[in-house]
Enzyme design. Structure first.
Site: not given
Ligand code: NAP
Ligand code: GDD
Length: 348
Positions: A130, A132, A154, A158
């Site tokens: 990520t 992050e 987190y 990672k």
């Molecule tokens: P998500 O929607 O939160 O999905 C996370 C998945 O992990 C869900 O299937 C969840 O199961 C499963 N999980 C959580 N805890 C677990 C455990 N203890 N054992 C087995 N499975 C578990 O996340 P996403 O947005 O699809 O992201 C996929 C991956 O990419 C994550 O690793 C995230 O950290 C990473 N990532 C995401 C982003 C982004 O912007 N979306 C960016 C960079 C990296 P449940 O459905 O049961 O909760």
């Molecule tokens: N969740 C959330 N809720 N975020 C908020 C809010 C709120 O009410 N208001 C402002 N934010 C700001 C957070 O402080 C952060 O700076 C930004 O919005 C994005 O927050 P999120 O959508 O929670 O995403 P993230 O960037 O912290 O993390 C996501 O992206 C990462 C990749 O950069 C997640 O998907 C991570 O799993 C992933 O790794």
């Protein structure tokens, strides 16, 4: 026919990746967690479709080595995608130990299982890294060469996963890769992440189902893409001749406030912004506050700005984002309106 195993299949990315791999004629196995309520709504359409033959689910958990071992030894996958994680940054401050167990040690458990079973030559491994990890950014934009500076439990977990993936690649010759993905969203995004909280909240306000949207830091900037584009990159990374690490991003950055403004525009809603920082508020035509900020949604340490440089992915994977922020907002708003209208009718 290739066999893939997806940890995190019930999540946003897991569901899109499963669709992509099934289209490519893979046999797809997924790991889901035991839950007291349904957690498969993102993949039910695949499980219930009689025409989808090669789709299988297994119970397991990244905190449980025995389940990981038993699934991998049974499935004997050609490709493992580790998308499972406690993926919410703010939640990781409340549950740092659990987050580290799953997001750091969980990765090690899978990698060591590949080694233990002697699958080093058979099974390729993808780790969902990520942006992050760049946290308090040391360079703008961020590339594969930018040093990490994680700012949450987190992100620290990672970073461990990133390095243990590299270490197992170098020590045991496993085809192990890291994607370093910037934020990617979709109508399937979890409702507590900011983009979906905004589209769902403002759609509810538009339909009279909610009065106010309460958010945290509106000035944070992110490089937001679409999950459908980003899972293609995950697959491409695994199809290269050599394993590697890749930044996947759009190369464009917007603030949370800009994302709100795009959503308001799509909904044909007008507001006036007044105040600054945590005191900033959005007022509707009747002078009522419909958007405000609360300390509750601020993080102990914030990542203010993220912007990716996807040049390596473009050059080596021939990948680039195809969906821009306006299209992303349009799709999210349309699906949320659709969902809410159906749900509201059902209730009446
Ligand atoms: P998500 O929607 O939160 O999905 C996370 C998945 O992990 C869900 O299937 C969840 O199961 C499963 N999980 C959580 N805890 C677990 C455990 N203890 N054992 C087995 N499975 C578990 O996340 P996403 O947005 O699809 O992201 C996929 C991956 O990419 C994550 O690793 C995230 O950290 C990473 N990532 C995401 C982003 C982004 O912007 N979306 C960016 C960079 C990296 P449940 O459905 O049961 O909760
Ligand atoms: N969740 C959330 N809720 N975020 C908020 C809010 C709120 O009410 N208001 C402002 N934010 C700001 C957070 O402080 C952060 O700076 C930004 O919005 C994005 O927050 P999120 O959508 O929670 O995403 P993230 O960037 O912290 O993390 C996501 O992206 C990462 C990749 O950069 C997640 O998907 C991570 O799993 C992933 O790794």
């Amino acid at each position: 026919m290739k066999t893939a195993l997806i940890f995190g299949i019930t999540g946003q990315d897991g569901s899109y990746l499963a669709e992509l791999l099934l289209k490519k004629k893979y046999v797809v196995h997924g790991v889901k967690r035991k839950s007291s309520s349904l957690n498969t709504d993102r993949i039910d359409h695949l499980y219930e479709d009689k025409n989808v033959k090669n789709f299988f689910l297994h119970y397991g958990d990244l905190s449980d080595s025995l389940s990981i071992q038993s699934i991998i030894s049974e499935v004997k996958p050609d490709e493992i995608y580790n998308l499972a994680a406690q993926s919410h940054v703010a939640v990781s401050f409340s549950m740092p130990e659990y987050t580290s167990n799953v997001d750091a040690l969980g990765t090690l458990r899978i990698l060591d299982c590949i080694r233990f079973l002697g699958f080093e030559k058979k099974t390729k491994f993808y780790q969902a890294g990520t942006s992050e990890m760049f946290g308090k950014v040391q360079q703008i934009p961020q590339s594969e060469k930018t040093p990490f500076y994680p700012r949450s439990p987190y992100a620290v977990a990672k970073v461990f996963s990133h390095w243990i993936t590299k270490n197992y690649r170098e020590s045991y010759n496993i085809f192990a890769c890291n994607g370093i993905l910037f934020n990617h969203e979709s109508p399937r995004r979890g409702e507590t992440f900011v983009t979906r909280k905004i589209t769902l909240g403002l759609c509810k306000i538009k339909l009279g189902l909610q009065k106010k949207l309460v958010l945290g830091n509106l000035n944070a900037k992110r490089d937001w893409g679409h999950a459908k584009d980003f899972v293609k990159a995950q697959w491409l990374i695994m199809q290269q001749k050599k394993p590697g690490d890749y930044v996947i991003a759009t190369g464009k950055q917007y603030s949370v406030k800009q994302f709100i403004n795009y959503t308001l525009k799509k909904l044909n809603m007008k507001i006036k912004w007044k105040g600054k920082g945590i005191h900033e508020k959005g007022y509707n035509n009747n002078g009522k506050v419909i958007i405000e900020c609360s300390k509750k949604y601020y993080r102990p340490s914030e990542v203010d700005t993220l912007l990716g440089n996807p040049a390596k992915a473009k050059k080596e994977l021939n990948w680039q984002a195809t969906i821009d922020i306006k299209q992303l907002v349009k799709e999210m708003v349309e699906e949320d309106l659709n969902f809410l209208t159906k749900y509201d009718k059902k209730k009446r």
